[in-house]
Design an enzyme around this catalytic site. Structure first.
Site, PDB file in Angstrom:
ATOM      1  N   ASN A 189       1.066  -1.009   0.076  1.00 37.51           N
ATOM      2  CA  ASN A 189      -0.025   0.104   0.124  1.00 37.51           C
ATOM      3  C   ASN A 189       0.675   1.346  -0.057  1.00 37.51           C
ATOM      4  OD1 ASN A 189      -1.736   1.930   0.517  1.00 37.51           O
ATOM      5  ND2 ASN A 189      -2.375   1.371   2.316  1.00 37.51           N
ATOM      6  N   LYS A 248       0.112   4.075  -0.546  1.00 36.71           N
ATOM      7  CA  LYS A 248      -0.202   5.345   0.082  1.00 36.71           C
ATOM      8  C   LYS A 248      -0.266   6.714  -0.654  1.00 36.71           C
ATOM      9  CE  LYS A 248      -0.359   3.379   4.827  1.00 36.71           C
ATOM     10  NZ  LYS A 248      -0.323   3.468   6.240  1.00 36.71           N
ATOM     11  N   HIS A 257      -9.697   1.715   4.486  1.00 35.95           N
ATOM     12  CA  HIS A 257      -8.554   1.704   5.131  1.00 35.95           C
ATOM     13  C   HIS A 257      -8.876   2.765   6.236  1.00 35.95           C
ATOM     14  CE1 HIS A 257      -4.308   2.846   6.193  1.00 35.95           C
ATOM     15  NE2 HIS A 257      -4.038   1.710   5.545  1.00 35.95           N
ATOM     16  N   GLU A 301      -7.125   5.066   7.420  1.00 36.80           N
ATOM     17  CA  GLU A 301      -6.915   6.480   7.109  1.00 36.80           C
ATOM     18  C   GLU A 301      -8.200   7.098   6.301  1.00 36.80           C
ATOM     19  OE1 GLU A 301      -3.179   5.829   5.179  1.00 36.80           O
ATOM     20  OE2 GLU A 301      -2.370   5.230   7.333  1.00 36.80           O
ATOM     21  N   GLU A 346      -6.178  -4.575  10.443  1.00 42.48           N
ATOM     22  CA  GLU A 346      -5.150  -3.736  10.450  1.00 42.48           C
ATOM     23  C   GLU A 346      -5.479  -2.942  11.926  1.00 42.48           C
ATOM     24  OE1 GLU A 346      -2.910  -2.394   6.885  1.00 42.48           O
ATOM     25  OE2 GLU A 346      -4.862  -1.373   6.768  1.00 42.48           O
ATOM     26  N   GLY A 391       2.002   2.260  10.581  1.00 42.56           N
ATOM     27  CA  GLY A 391       3.083   3.399  10.662  1.00 42.56           C
ATOM     28  C   GLY A 391       3.653   3.737  11.876  1.00 42.56           C
ATOM     29  N   SER A 401       2.891  -2.100  10.400  1.00 45.99           N
ATOM     30  CA  SER A 401       4.157  -2.151  10.602  1.00 45.99           C
ATOM     31  C   SER A 401       4.595  -3.632  10.388  1.00 45.99           C
ATOM     32  CB  SER A 401       4.461  -1.846  12.004  1.00 45.99           C
ATOM     33  OG  SER A 401       4.119  -0.538  12.161  1.00 45.99           O
TER      34      SER A 401
HETATM   35  P1  PGA Z   1       2.411   0.294   7.759  1.00 45.91           P
HETATM   36  O1  PGA Z   1       0.979   0.498   7.038  1.00 45.91           O
HETATM   37  O2  PGA Z   1       2.840  -1.032   7.096  1.00 45.91           O
HETATM   38  O3  PGA Z   1       3.248   1.405   7.341  1.00 45.91           O
HETATM   39  O4  PGA Z   1       2.124   0.156   9.098  1.00 45.91           O
HETATM   40  C1  PGA Z   1       0.089  -0.253   6.801  1.00 45.91           C
HETATM   41  C2  PGA Z   1      -1.140   0.067   6.209  1.00 45.91           C
HETATM   42  O5  PGA Z   1      -1.521   1.072   6.537  1.00 45.91           O
HETATM   43  O6  PGA Z   1      -1.824  -0.639   5.277  1.00 45.91           O
END
Ligand code: PGA
Length: 255
Positions: free
Chosen positions: A8, A10, A101, A103, A172, A178, A216
């Site tokens: 992803n 982003k 997601h 976000e 998630e 993140g 992560s």
């Molecule tokens: P990350 O993000 O691996 O940077 O924690 C995962 C995601 O948001 O899909």
């Protein structure tokens, strides 16, 4: 089942950076996939779909990488300024679309009902929605993790009926995205098992629904997470932008 490792990206990338990343990925994939199969995808910003297609036409190893979107509209067409429809994603041969997601839920106010409508739009054109669910830190600390993820998944099951077996589900935990904090393999497995059981109540095909973990996941922790019985892959944010790390995760999934 074959695992799925989906990057992803982003809101990251540029024409130059994408070309460098995808050519390095194409260079390393044959080795990463040499011991066993693994489904690989990159969910990239929509303006670069055409670039991905053009590069895939010149780099045969990219045939092993499916194209994914990071979002899709909950509407099919019309006066919805700024939205991108599932049919438009299909025009660029998108195989996957992330929906819900955290976000999007957090910064764009997406509700469970909207996420369910997005999954429905994707399924209607044959795109696999990667449906994200997960609790915040406050929800985990309040002991409501199970309740939260079950509510989020229930909305998608309710709207999609028997098609639910066609989704990919991503667990998630919001506090792990993140942040460098990962759910322990046991914590992640426990939630995956809850989700599997919820799917089993809705479809006889629950055992073949991929439930992937995100938050992560990196080169160091991927193998142990992927060894859990109900963890069928990973949704990789930060580490998907570092080719060597992403390839290590693919190798761990293809072990
Ligand atoms: P990350 O993000 O691996 O940077 O924690 C995962 C995601 O948001 O899909």
């Amino acid at each position: 089942m074959t695992k799925l490792i989906a990057g992803n990206w982003k809101m990251n990338g540029s024409l130059a950076a994408n070309e460098a990343l995808l050519s390095a990925l194409a260079g390393g994939l044959p080795t990463a996939l040499s011991s066993a199969p693994c489904d690989v995808a990159v969910c990239i910003p929509a303006p670069y779909f055409a670039q991905f297609q053009a590069l895939a036409a010149t780099m045969p190893a990219l045939a092993a990488v499916a194209l994914g979107a990071q979002d899709v509209s909950g509407q099919s067409a019309g006066a919805f300024t700024g939205e991108v429809s599932a049919a438009m994603l299909k025009d660029f041969a998108c195989r996957y679309a992330i929906v819900g997601h955290s976000e999007r839920r957090q910064y764009h106010g997406e509700t469970d009902a909207l996420v369910a409508a997005k999954a429905q739009q994707a399924l209607a054109v044959g795109i696999t929605p990667i449906v994200c669910v997960g609790e915040t830190l406050a929800e985990r600390e309040a002991g409501t993790t199970t309740e939260v993820v079950k509510r989020q998944l229930a909305a998608v099951i309710h709207a999609n009926g028997h098609c639910i077996s066609e989704i990919v589900l991503a667990y998630e935990p919001v506090w792990a995205i993140g942040t460098g904090k990962t759910a322990s393999p046991e914590e992640a497995q426990a939630v995956h098992a809850v989700l599997r059981a919820q799917l089993a109540a809705a479809t006889e095909h629950a055992s073949r629904v991929k439930i992937i973990y995100g938050g992560s996941m990196n080169a160091a922790n991927a193998a142990i997470l992927l060894a859990q019985p109900d963890i069928d892959g990973g949704l990789i944010g930060g580490a998907s932008l570092k080719v060597a790390d992403f390839l290590s995760i693919v190798s761990a999934a293809a072990a």
